[in-house]
Motif scaffolding. Structure first.
Motif, PDB file in Angstrom:
ATOM      1  N   UNK A  55     -75.203  13.742 -15.013  1.00  0.00           N
ATOM      2  CA  UNK A  55     -75.222  13.544 -14.080  1.00  0.00           C
ATOM      3  C   UNK A  55     -74.810  14.356 -13.292  1.00  0.00           C
ATOM      4  N   UNK A  56     -76.092  14.206 -12.184  1.00  0.00           N
ATOM      5  CA  UNK A  56     -75.954  14.772 -10.887  1.00  0.00           C
ATOM      6  C   UNK A  56     -75.568  13.765 -10.421  1.00  0.00           C
ATOM      7  N   UNK A  57     -74.777  13.093 -10.164  1.00  0.00           N
ATOM      8  CA  UNK A  57     -74.350  12.395  -9.549  1.00  0.00           C
ATOM      9  C   UNK A  57     -72.531  11.957  -9.821  1.00  0.00           C
ATOM     10  N   UNK A  58     -71.281  11.914  -9.148  1.00  0.00           N
ATOM     11  CA  UNK A  58     -70.353  11.734 -10.147  1.00  0.00           C
ATOM     12  C   UNK A  58     -70.115  11.899 -11.480  1.00  0.00           C
ATOM     13  N   UNK A  59     -70.245  13.108 -11.847  1.00  0.00           N
ATOM     14  CA  UNK A  59     -70.293  13.563 -13.816  1.00  0.00           C
ATOM     15  C   UNK A  59     -69.089  14.386 -13.558  1.00  0.00           C
ATOM     16  N   UNK A  60     -69.249  13.279 -14.998  1.00  0.00           N
ATOM     17  CA  UNK A  60     -67.840  13.049 -15.861  1.00  0.00           C
ATOM     18  C   UNK A  60     -67.103  14.818 -15.520  1.00  0.00           C
ATOM     19  N   UNK A  61     -66.263  15.397 -15.841  1.00  0.00           N
ATOM     20  CA  UNK A  61     -65.227  16.468 -16.039  1.00  0.00           C
ATOM     21  C   UNK A  61     -64.042  16.530 -16.699  1.00  0.00           C
ATOM     22  N   UNK A  62     -63.620  17.670 -16.971  1.00  0.00           N
ATOM     23  CA  UNK A  62     -62.082  17.747 -17.466  1.00  0.00           C
ATOM     24  C   UNK A  62     -61.817  17.939 -16.493  1.00  0.00           C
ATOM     25  N   UNK A  63     -60.265  17.129 -16.597  1.00  0.00           N
ATOM     26  CA  UNK A  63     -59.287  16.365 -17.514  1.00  0.00           C
ATOM     27  C   UNK A  63     -59.975  14.942 -17.584  1.00  0.00           C
ATOM     28  N   UNK A  64     -60.912  14.577 -17.436  1.00  0.00           N
ATOM     29  CA  UNK A  64     -61.140  13.008 -16.842  1.00  0.00           C
ATOM     30  C   UNK A  64     -61.830  12.903 -18.703  1.00  0.00           C
ATOM     31  N   UNK A  65     -62.294  13.495 -19.768  1.00  0.00           N
ATOM     32  CA  UNK A  65     -62.641  13.120 -20.904  1.00  0.00           C
ATOM     33  C   UNK A  65     -62.002  14.132 -22.555  1.00  0.00           C
ATOM     34  N   UNK A  66     -60.768  14.524 -22.103  1.00  0.00           N
ATOM     35  CA  UNK A  66     -59.840  14.885 -23.362  1.00  0.00           C
ATOM     36  C   UNK A  66     -60.069  13.444 -23.993  1.00  0.00           C
ATOM     37  N   UNK A  67     -59.561  14.240 -25.317  1.00  0.00           N
ATOM     38  CA  UNK A  67     -59.705  13.142 -26.563  1.00  0.00           C
ATOM     39  C   UNK A  67     -58.083  12.140 -26.278  1.00  0.00           C
ATOM     40  N   UNK A  68     -57.890  10.894 -26.080  1.00  0.00           N
ATOM     41  CA  UNK A  68     -58.581   9.904 -26.786  1.00  0.00           C
ATOM     42  C   UNK A  68     -59.639   9.029 -26.150  1.00  0.00           C
ATOM     43  N   UNK A  69     -59.296   9.069 -25.082  1.00  0.00           N
ATOM     44  CA  UNK A  69     -60.260   8.530 -23.940  1.00  0.00           C
ATOM     45  C   UNK A  69     -61.855   7.499 -24.582  1.00  0.00           C
ATOM     46  N   UNK A  70     -62.350   8.187 -25.506  1.00  0.00           N
ATOM     47  CA  UNK A  70     -63.702   8.104 -26.210  1.00  0.00           C
ATOM     48  C   UNK A  70     -63.230   6.235 -27.220  1.00  0.00           C
ATOM     49  N   UNK A  71     -62.403   6.670 -27.777  1.00  0.00           N
ATOM     50  CA  UNK A  71     -61.676   5.548 -27.932  1.00  0.00           C
ATOM     51  C   UNK A  71     -60.591   4.403 -27.102  1.00  0.00           C
ATOM     52  N   UNK A  72     -60.784   4.232 -26.135  1.00  0.00           N
ATOM     53  CA  UNK A  72     -60.149   4.010 -25.705  1.00  0.00           C
ATOM     54  C   UNK A  72     -58.449   3.902 -26.226  1.00  0.00           C
ATOM     55  N   UNK A  73     -57.965   5.707 -25.983  1.00  0.00           N
ATOM     56  CA  UNK A  73     -56.595   5.378 -26.521  1.00  0.00           C
ATOM     57  C   UNK A  73     -56.638   6.189 -25.732  1.00  0.00           C
ATOM     58  N   UNK A  74     -54.611   7.064 -25.461  1.00  0.00           N
ATOM     59  CA  UNK A  74     -54.294   8.055 -24.811  1.00  0.00           C
ATOM     60  C   UNK A  74     -55.229   9.135 -24.138  1.00  0.00           C
ATOM     61  N   UNK A  75     -54.886   9.093 -23.540  1.00  0.00           N
ATOM     62  CA  UNK A  75     -56.055  10.806 -22.672  1.00  0.00           C
ATOM     63  C   UNK A  75     -54.728  12.394 -23.085  1.00  0.00           C
ATOM     64  N   UNK A  76     -54.933  13.159 -24.039  1.00  0.00           N
ATOM     65  CA  UNK A  76     -53.809  14.315 -24.543  1.00  0.00           C
ATOM     66  C   UNK A  76     -54.484  14.977 -23.512  1.00  0.00           C
ATOM     67  N   UNK A  77     -53.911  15.352 -22.484  1.00  0.00           N
ATOM     68  CA  UNK A  77     -53.574  16.019 -21.503  1.00  0.00           C
ATOM     69  C   UNK A  77     -53.360  18.055 -21.969  1.00  0.00           C
ATOM     70  N   UNK A  78     -53.284  19.021 -21.607  1.00  0.00           N
ATOM     71  CA  UNK A  78     -53.033  20.478 -22.035  1.00  0.00           C
ATOM     72  C   UNK A  78     -51.008  20.125 -22.337  1.00  0.00           C
ATOM     73  N   UNK A  79     -50.409  19.208 -21.510  1.00  0.00           N
ATOM     74  CA  UNK A  79     -49.649  19.088 -20.788  1.00  0.00           C
ATOM     75  C   UNK A  79     -48.487  17.864 -21.736  1.00  0.00           C
ATOM     76  N   UNK A  80     -49.783  17.348 -22.223  1.00  0.00           N
ATOM     77  CA  UNK A  80     -49.890  16.506 -23.659  1.00  0.00           C
ATOM     78  C   UNK A  80     -49.135  16.436 -24.788  1.00  0.00           C
ATOM     79  N   UNK A  81     -49.827  17.997 -24.489  1.00  0.00           N
ATOM     80  CA  UNK A  81     -49.117  19.045 -26.638  1.00  0.00           C
ATOM     81  C   UNK A  81     -48.082  19.378 -26.293  1.00  0.00           C
ATOM     82  N   UNK A  82     -47.972  19.644 -24.600  1.00  0.00           N
ATOM     83  CA  UNK A  82     -46.582  20.160 -24.629  1.00  0.00           C
ATOM     84  C   UNK A  82     -45.184  19.261 -24.858  1.00  0.00           C
TER      85      UNK A  82
END
Ligand code: FAD
Ligand code: NDP
Length: 426
Positions: A55-82
């Motif tokens: 999108x030209x405006x307000x595009x999606x960028x990481x960390x906004x769309x790490x899994x598992x936000x697509x299924x309305x679940x927790x967003x697993x950032x690198x820190x989550x794995x740690x």
């Protein structure tokens, strides 16, 4: 000497992210799970790359769309794995594997052994050279499969504002990218050999609705022909395309979406294959009992249609991943994998979903001059598939259930009111 993990996932895409979350739900211990990915970032929702990311405006960028936000679940950032004691080895490719010895070798020279392996290596974009056309190396020829491709595509789009793009392929990538290019104020011609877009899923009537919508946004459809070669300038940039029917099109940039191939080479000769994928049973277990395959690479039994399928869509990646983990960690409480094919797309202000199979007789319904319409497929008097544009969440729940139940079609007229009352009796 290398490291050893109880569970190893090769690939760090959608399926890996959903598998990781499921592992933690099933009580994986710190240090038991390792994910190896050749991408430099933690698992993310790949569908965002052809939609919000462009999108030209307000595009999606990481960390906004790490899994598992697509299924309305927790967003697993690198820190989550740690925090969960999951070893995330990024930017590292698995170079070879020996499933008999349960060991693999990475490009950094590390040997890793496992007790259970989950293959989640996904697929790759088909290159133009594979259909006999040179030019993939040109700076303004774009593919869209991973974050690096999407970042490159955004940069090229920004340089081409007001210019001309040729989209090669009228499938998912072609249609979604064409919409994004329009949003970025680029003139689009979309070229594909078939008679209409999304030929494997859309009926001519459905395709005609979307093509008309795209045309109203200025998109030029060039159908029934394909690319034969590119024209280049002295800097090696593509400036135009020659088509097989003799036509020429000017171009400031090219986007290629001519299909995908599963990443299975590591396992050739070691596991059983079907449909170009790794053949698994209804617990996602391959011909080697320590090895499971999920997502785009898995060829799994689909009871609904009575065949074995490989499905290159995100819902299958999420579900196969969760199921494989459950089968490994909690086999006594894991039923057989039961999958209803489900595909969707969102372009411009439009949004459709499809459940089931598009086989048998097709019946269109709804208002094709409005915003809510669809088609259903019946086979031997039963509903086997349904496509719906513009439905509400409630509508989609209803059609998914009707298709899953293979409801008997009792009154075709009733189905037109699919959003008002259940038109089918199970
Ligand atoms: P992937 O998500 O592709 O992940 C595979 C990972 O494995 C990648 O990180 C890859 O780099 C890594 N890998 C591969 N080989 C190795 C190796 N040897 N060593 C280490 N790592 C390796 N589906 C939908 O249903 N709806 C959509 O809207 C939609 N949009 C999409 C948009 C785009 C741009 C693309 C490309 C696909 C889209 N899909 C969509 C399809 C969906 O994203 C895939 O089906 C899904 O990502 C498959 O998940 P996966 O985990 O099997 O593979
Ligand atoms: P698709 O298989 O969806 O489409 C490929 C397209 O390329 C088809 O229209 C095909 O035509 C066409 N084609 C084949 N050969 C040529 C040629 N020589 N010249 C021009 N066109 C040609 O693949 P995509 O590349 O669109 O998508 C790649 C992957 O990404 C797929 O796994 C897809 O599922 C996934 N994806 C899914 C999305 C979603 O589910 N919403 C969104 C984006 C990607 P024909 O059909 O006639 O062979």
């Amino acid at each position: 000497m290398g490291r050893s993990f109880r569970y190893v996932i090769i690939g760090g895409g959608v399926a890996a992210g959903y598998a990781a979350l499921e592992f933690t739900k099933k009580g994986v211990s710190h240090g038991e799970l390792c994910i190896i990915s050749d991408e430099p970032v933690a698992p993310y929702e790949r569908p965002a790359l052809s939609k919000g990311f462009l999108l030209p405006e307000a595009p999606a960028r990481l960390p906004g769309f790490h899994t598992c936000v697509g299924a309305n679940e927790e967003r697993l950032t690198p820190n989550w794995y740690k925090e969960h004691g999951i070893e995330l080895i990024l930017g590292t490719r698995v170079e070879s594997i020996d499933v008999r010895r349960k060991t693999l070798l990475t490009t950094t020279g590390e040997t890793i052994s496992y007790k259970f392996l989950i293959i989640a290596t996904g697929s790759r974009a088909v290159k133009l050279e594979e259909i006999g056309i040179k030019g993939s190396d040109a700076e303004n020829v774009c593919y869209l499969h991973d974050l690096a491709d999407a970042t490159n595509l955004v940069n090229i789009m920004q340089k081409c504002s007001g210019g001309n793009a040729i989209v090669v392929g009228g499938g998912y990538i072609g249609m979604e990218c064409a919409a994004s290019l329009v949003a970025n104020k680029i003139n689009v011609s979309i070229v594909f050999p078939g008679p209409h877009c999304m030929e494997r899923l859309f009926t001519p009537k459905i395709a005609s609705y979307y093509e008309d919508f795209y045309k109203s946004k200025g998109v030029n459809f060039v159908k029934g022909t394909s690319l034969s070669s590119f024209e280049f300038n002295s800097e090696g940039m593509v400036t135009g395309a020659n088509l097989r029917d003799g036509r020429q099109l000017p171009a400031d940039m090219i986007v290629v979406g001519i299909g995908a191939r599963p990443n299975t080479d590591l396992f050739t000769g070691q596991l059983t294959f079907e449909n170009r994928g790794i053949k698994v049973n209804n617990h996602l277990q391959s011909s080697n009992p320590s090895v499971y395959a999920v997502g785009d690479v898995a060829s799994f039994p689909v009871e609904f249609s009575g065949d074995t399928r490989r499905v290159e869509h995100v819902d299958a990646a999420r579900r196969t991943a969760r199921h494989a983990v459950s089968a490994i960690m909690d086999p006594n409480n894991t039923l057989e994998f039961d999958y209803l094919p489900f595909f969707y797309s969102r372009v411009f202000s439009l949004s459709w979903r499809f459940y089931g199979d598009n086989v048998g007789e097709v019946v269109h319904f709804g208002d094709f001059s409005g915003s809510k319409f669809g088609a259903y497929w019946k086979n031997n008097g039963s509903l086997v598939g349904c496509f719906l544009e513009g439905g509400s969440d409630d509508d989609y729940v209803k059609i998914a259930k009707a298709v899953r139940d293979k409801a008997m079609v009792v009154d075709l007229g009733e189905l037109l009111r699919v959003d008002q009352k259940p038109p089918l009796s199970p």
